[in-house]
Design an enzyme around this catalytic site. Structure first.
Site, PDB file in Angstrom:
ATOM      1  N   HIS A 187      18.158  28.559  19.190  1.00  0.00           N
ATOM      2  CA  HIS A 187      17.670  29.903  18.851  1.00  0.00           C
ATOM      3  C   HIS A 187      16.172  30.069  19.075  1.00  0.00           C
ATOM      4  O   HIS A 187      15.678  31.186  19.123  1.00  0.00           O
ATOM      5  CB  HIS A 187      18.032  30.277  17.410  1.00  0.00           C
ATOM      6  N   ASP A 230      21.451  32.171  20.049  1.00  0.00           N
ATOM      7  CA  ASP A 230      21.619  33.093  18.919  1.00  0.00           C
ATOM      8  C   ASP A 230      21.210  34.503  19.348  1.00  0.00           C
ATOM      9  O   ASP A 230      20.156  34.690  19.967  1.00  0.00           O
ATOM     10  CB  ASP A 230      20.722  32.607  17.771  1.00  0.00           C
ATOM     11  N   THR A 231      22.032  35.495  19.013  1.00  0.00           N
ATOM     12  CA  THR A 231      21.707  36.877  19.403  1.00  0.00           C
ATOM     13  C   THR A 231      20.447  37.397  18.709  1.00  0.00           C
ATOM     14  O   THR A 231      19.871  38.397  19.133  1.00  0.00           O
ATOM     15  CB  THR A 231      22.875  37.837  19.092  1.00  0.00           C
ATOM     16  N   LYS A 281      31.589  19.223  -3.497  1.00  0.00           N
ATOM     17  CA  LYS A 281      31.629  20.087  -2.314  1.00  0.00           C
ATOM     18  C   LYS A 281      32.845  21.020  -2.299  1.00  0.00           C
ATOM     19  O   LYS A 281      32.964  21.874  -1.422  1.00  0.00           O
ATOM     20  CB  LYS A 281      31.628  19.242  -1.033  1.00  0.00           C
ATOM     21  N   ARG A 310      32.644  24.852  -2.126  1.00  0.00           N
ATOM     22  CA  ARG A 310      32.329  25.463  -0.830  1.00  0.00           C
ATOM     23  C   ARG A 310      33.545  26.133  -0.195  1.00  0.00           C
ATOM     24  O   ARG A 310      33.397  27.071   0.573  1.00  0.00           O
ATOM     25  CB  ARG A 310      31.772  24.399   0.127  1.00  0.00           C
ATOM     26  N   GLU A 358      30.961  21.525   8.183  1.00  0.00           N
ATOM     27  CA  GLU A 358      30.839  20.222   7.536  1.00  0.00           C
ATOM     28  C   GLU A 358      32.153  19.705   6.955  1.00  0.00           C
ATOM     29  O   GLU A 358      32.167  18.686   6.271  1.00  0.00           O
ATOM     30  CB  GLU A 358      29.742  20.265   6.462  1.00  0.00           C
ATOM     31  N   LYS A 388      16.331  15.196  13.209  1.00  0.00           N
ATOM     32  CA  LYS A 388      15.780  16.234  14.042  1.00  0.00           C
ATOM     33  C   LYS A 388      14.443  15.797  14.619  1.00  0.00           C
ATOM     34  O   LYS A 388      13.714  15.036  13.990  1.00  0.00           O
ATOM     35  CB  LYS A 388      15.581  17.507  13.231  1.00  0.00           C
TER      36      LYS A 388
END
Length: 428
Positions: A130, A155-156, A251, A254, A320, A401
């Site tokens: 993006h 991504d728009t 979790k 979720r 996930e 990352k």
């Protein structure tokens, strides 16, 4: 008389013999030239060392974990000179890619397979991005091979100039393209899964030749060469490889409650959802996967999987658990049994190496990995140069990352190392 004498001399046994030897030599030379690596696949032309001549950082020392050199990186990043260095913008990429030949040469993309083994094992990539066009360029260059296939989902919400720059880069390669359908990706929502699904559909339709699909985001970077990735994928023998573990109780909220996007953010509505339309229990995992082409075909075409995906669209962070769960359904190609004995953690799976802040610590005292050398965003480490030495000894294919705005040298040194390692194969 003279003509007759010359004809006899030319077609006499010794002359014919030497003539045939000359012809065969020329043919042999031509065949060898055809099968030689093209001239541009030379170490000097494609090496990345020295791409940043204004810096005197020694990447060899950085990769060896030299404490002094890593400290030097940290000090360099703080200098005014470094902070004010020229940066490439989307407009720069739009201009550069108007001349594809010049762009490919300038950015040192590899445009010939480096080995027969790699040429015969094409890989497909889904890349969801993006922003940060320079990061995408560096990532694509690091993984680019002409036999592979690359789908880029933008991504728009991205700026028009960013999309134009991505399209410019894609236009320079016949095997790189922007996804035919683009989503507005909202953090933790179904749109993140849909972005990968859009690329899955395009890649599956584009070619029947690729063997495995690997999904990436714009802040990933390889820690293996293409040849190393190919060899690891071959060892899977058709199995998929991704994080897939028993679902922890914390979790469950979720997917037991219904979520919807409100003003650009995913919100818990408090409404209780029906149980998933599946006999297999839900498993926990991550957004990242390494899956076979057969797995992709099954996901796109199987009615049971389609129903599961429809059910998952109003849950929190479906990426996930969705891929992790599909990997445990018995009839899925390359899947694993649902027994907990087949669970794979993120450190056991090869898809992605990620450092989570709450797991970092002293490895000698039981921590899975040492502290982050960079910074943390949402508890995830943005790697620094000091993370490379330990990371490169792991079996993962990619790490997440990296960010040019946090530590450019972590990316630069890793990039140089992988390119040099890949080109070394040409010498053998």
């Amino acid at each position: 008389m003279l003509r007759t004498l010359l004809r006899r001399r030319l077609f006499s046994y010794p002359t014919k013999y030497y003539f045939m030897v000359l012809v065969l030599s020329l043919i042999t030379f031509s065949v060898l030239r055809i099968h030689q690596k093209p001239e541009f696949v030379s170490v000097r032309h494609l090496e990345l060392a020295g791409e940043n001549p204004s810096s005197d950082i020694n990447c060899t020392k950085v990769l060896q974990g030299d404490v002094n050199e890593i400290q030097k990186v940290k000090l360099e990043i703080l200098t005014v000179k470094f902070k004010k260095r020229p940066r490439w913008t989307p407009d720069d990429y739009i201009n550069m890619t108007s001349d594809c030949s010049s762009f490919i040469k300038r950015r040192k993309y590899i445009v010939e397979p480096l080995s027969k083994e790699e040429a015969e094992f094409p890989i497909a990539y889904s890349i969801v991005v993006h922003h940060k066009i320079e990061m995408l360029d560096r990532l694509l260059r690091a993984i680019y091979m002409p036999q592979n296939f690359y789908c880029i989902h933008v991504d728009t919400k991205s700026e028009d100039s960013y999309l134009a720059a991505v399209m410019g880069i894609a236009s320079c390669f016949s095997n790189v393209f922007v996804a035919s359908r683009l989503e507005s990706v909202v953090y933790a929502s179904w749109s993140r899964v849909q972005a990968d699904l859009n690329c899955m559909k395009d890649l599956y339709a584009m070619s029947a030749n690729w063997k495995y699909l690997i999904n990436l985001c714009g802040m990933d970077f390889p820690i293996k060469t293409n040849l190393e990735i190919v060899r690891k994928l071959k060892l899977l023998m058709g199995e998929n490889n991704l994080e897939t573990e028993r679902m922890p109780s914390h979790k469950e909220e979720r997917w037991k409650k219904r979520y919807e996007v409100v003003n650009g953010k995913l919100t818990n509505t408090g409404t209780v959802k029906m149980l998933p339309p599946l006999e297999t229990p839900l498993f926990s995992g991550s957004a990242y996967f390494v899956v076979s082409r057969e797995y992709v075909g099954y996901v796109l075409q199987n009615e049971k999987i389609q129903k599961l995906m429809e059910w998952a669209q109003d849950t929190y962070s479906p990426d996930e658990y969705l891929w992790a769960t599909i990997q445990r359904i018995p009839e899925v190609p390359g899947s694993l049994p649902a027994s907990h004995k087949y669970d794979l953690s993120d450190m056991q799976a090869v898809a992605r190496f990620v450092k989570w802040q709450y797991f970092e610590g002293d490895v000698s005292k039981g921590a899975p990995y040492p502290p982050c050398d960079g910074v943390h965003v949402r508890s995830v480490c943005i790697f620094g140069a000091g993370d490379l030495n330990w990371m490169l000894r792991k079996h993962h294919l990619f790490a997440n990352k990296f960010d040019v705005d946090v530590d450019l040298f972590a990316i630069q040194c890793l990039d140089e190392h992988l390119r040099h390692k890949a080109l070394e194969t040409l010498k053998h």
